[in-house]
Design a protein around this motif. Structure first.
Motif, PDB file in Angstrom:
ATOM      1  N   SER A 186       0.832  -1.197   0.000  1.00  0.00           N
ATOM      2  CA  SER A 186       0.000   0.000   0.000  1.00  0.00           C
ATOM      3  C   SER A 186       0.870   1.253   0.000  1.00  0.00           C
ATOM      4  N   ASN A 187       0.349   2.293  -0.592  1.00  0.00           N
ATOM      5  CA  ASN A 187       0.973   3.609  -0.508  1.00  0.00           C
ATOM      6  C   ASN A 187       0.913   4.071   0.951  1.00  0.00           C
ATOM      7  N   ARG A 188       1.927   4.812   1.391  1.00  0.00           N
ATOM      8  CA  ARG A 188       1.971   5.201   2.806  1.00  0.00           C
ATOM      9  C   ARG A 188       1.032   6.350   3.174  1.00  0.00           C
ATOM     10  N   GLY A 189       0.590   7.125   2.170  1.00  0.00           N
ATOM     11  CA  GLY A 189      -0.179   8.330   2.510  1.00  0.00           C
ATOM     12  C   GLY A 189      -1.642   8.267   2.128  1.00  0.00           C
ATOM     13  N   LEU A 190      -2.295   7.130   2.302  1.00  0.00           N
ATOM     14  CA  LEU A 190      -3.703   7.016   1.879  1.00  0.00           C
ATOM     15  C   LEU A 190      -4.616   7.882   2.746  1.00  0.00           C
ATOM     16  N   SER A 191      -5.606   8.494   2.135  1.00  0.00           N
ATOM     17  CA  SER A 191      -6.593   9.298   2.871  1.00  0.00           C
ATOM     18  C   SER A 191      -7.438   8.368   3.738  1.00  0.00           C
ATOM     19  N   GLY A 192      -8.118   8.950   4.732  1.00  0.00           N
ATOM     20  CA  GLY A 192      -8.986   8.165   5.605  1.00  0.00           C
ATOM     21  C   GLY A 192     -10.036   7.406   4.817  1.00  0.00           C
ATOM     22  N   GLU A 193     -10.587   8.074   3.783  1.00  0.00           N
ATOM     23  CA  GLU A 193     -11.624   7.435   2.965  1.00  0.00           C
ATOM     24  C   GLU A 193     -11.075   6.196   2.254  1.00  0.00           C
ATOM     25  N   LYS A 194      -9.884   6.359   1.684  1.00  0.00           N
ATOM     26  CA  LYS A 194      -9.276   5.223   0.969  1.00  0.00           C
ATOM     27  C   LYS A 194      -8.923   4.107   1.942  1.00  0.00           C
ATOM     28  N   GLN A 195      -8.451   4.499   3.135  1.00  0.00           N
ATOM     29  CA  GLN A 195      -8.102   3.466   4.116  1.00  0.00           C
ATOM     30  C   GLN A 195      -9.322   2.631   4.493  1.00  0.00           C
TER      31      GLN A 195
END
Ligand code: PRT
Ligand code: ZN
Length: 286
Positions: A186-195
């Motif tokens: 996973s990318n390290r900077g995912l938004s809360g929505e994406k998480q």
């Protein structure tokens, strides 16, 4: 798109079939026509990018894709800053050093001052450093196994699975330096929505993986041995016990790991279990 995630999977190769199978087993439907570079699922907020495996760690690190499925060998070699979310248990292989069969191998010092051909210069370089061996690494992108026979190198470092490629090229495996399987990154900077979407996907993947590791067992047992049988196959909470039409007998249903089943089968039979059925589980939510 913030309300959807993007996953990079290998377009075609040793990872692609199992990667797509896992996604389908998660109940996600999408069209995967040949030659397509992109696709969008029809019943889950996810978009697919079909790429070469070499590019997947970089695309995920840069945020072009939010998630990716790639071999650990490629991930460590590319050395990108991503998070490993899950080991996926397929495309297992090892990265090994190999030399011509006719050579005597005294140990890792064999490689001191020698030339080694590989597509994995970083992993090999790190390994040689830990072994305090100085060798010349020749990076080549394919057909590494022919390097010794054409005089390019004395040894190779390549992916081994069954070992038949080494054998066919007159080589023998002398050191295993890295073990690999497919991983979800996973990318390290995912938004809360994406998480949140990623968590939903992980929940489904867990259910699929647990289902694969476990089996549903049904057997018939005389009532006097039920206590023994229940202790052998305790199940998720406790087994289901139903009376059979024949007096004095019951049907026992339980869930156990496949490994445990093989360990317990003799004891189950000794306790009087009969008509044992072992059925695959598609998904398992505990
Ligand atoms: O085109 P693209 O760049 O996407 O694919 P690729 O050709 O680089 O990779 P691909 O599809 O061959 O492999 C993808 C991933 O599968 C690898 O990065 C590993 O994580 C994993 N994997 C599992 C393997 C093997 N098994 C494997 N056996 N990758 C390669 N091999 C090759 C190896 O390079 C050698 O040539 O198979 C040969 C050895 O196999 P055996 O069975 O003869 O030992
Ligand atoms: Zn590749």
């Amino acid at each position: 798109m913030e309300n959807s995630i993007r996953i990079a999977v290998q377009k075609s190769g040793r990872l692609s079939e199992e990667s797509l199978k896992l996604i389908k087993e998660c109940g996600i439907k999408f069209y995967n026509g040949t030659g397509k570079l992109k696709s969008t699922a029809t019943n889950f907020p996810i978009e697919f990018l079909f790429l070469r495996d070499d590019d997947i760690p970089g695309y995920v690190a840069d945020g072009v894709a939010d998630l990716g499925i790639v071999g650990e060998n490629e991930l460590v070699e590319k050395d990108k800053d991503v998070t490993v979310l899950k080991k996926l248990g397929f495309s297992k292989c090892r990265l090994s050093l190999a030399i011509p069969k006719s050579e005597t191998y005294p140990g890792i010092q064999y490689f001191e001052g020698k030339n080694i051909a590989t597509s994995y210069p970083k992993i090999l370089g790190d390994y040689l450093k830990t072994q305090q061996v100085q060798a010349e690494i020749h990076e080549i992108s394919g057909s590494v196994e022919i390097a010794p026979s054409i005089g390019l190198a004395e040894g190779i470092c390549d992916i081994v699975s069954s070992g038949s490629t080494l054998m066919m090229n007159g080589l023998k495996e002398v050191e295993e330096i890295f073990q690999s399987e497919a991983v979800l990154i996973s990318n390290r900077g995912l938004s809360g929505e994406k998480q949140q979407i990623v968590q939903k996907l992980l929940f489904r993947m867990d259910a699929v993986q647990k289902g694969k590791k476990n089996k549903y067992v049904l057997l018939n047992a005389p009532n006097h041995s039920l206590d023994t049988i229940v202790s052998l196959i305790p199940g998720m909470r406790s087994p289901t016990i139903l009376p059979l039409a024949e007096a004095g007998w019951s049907s026992v249903h339980s869930v156990i790991s496949e490994d445990q089943f093989w360990e317990n089968i003799e004891e189950l039979r000794a306790a009087g279990a009969q008509g044992i059925l072992v059925v695959p589980i598609e998904k398992m939510v505990i």
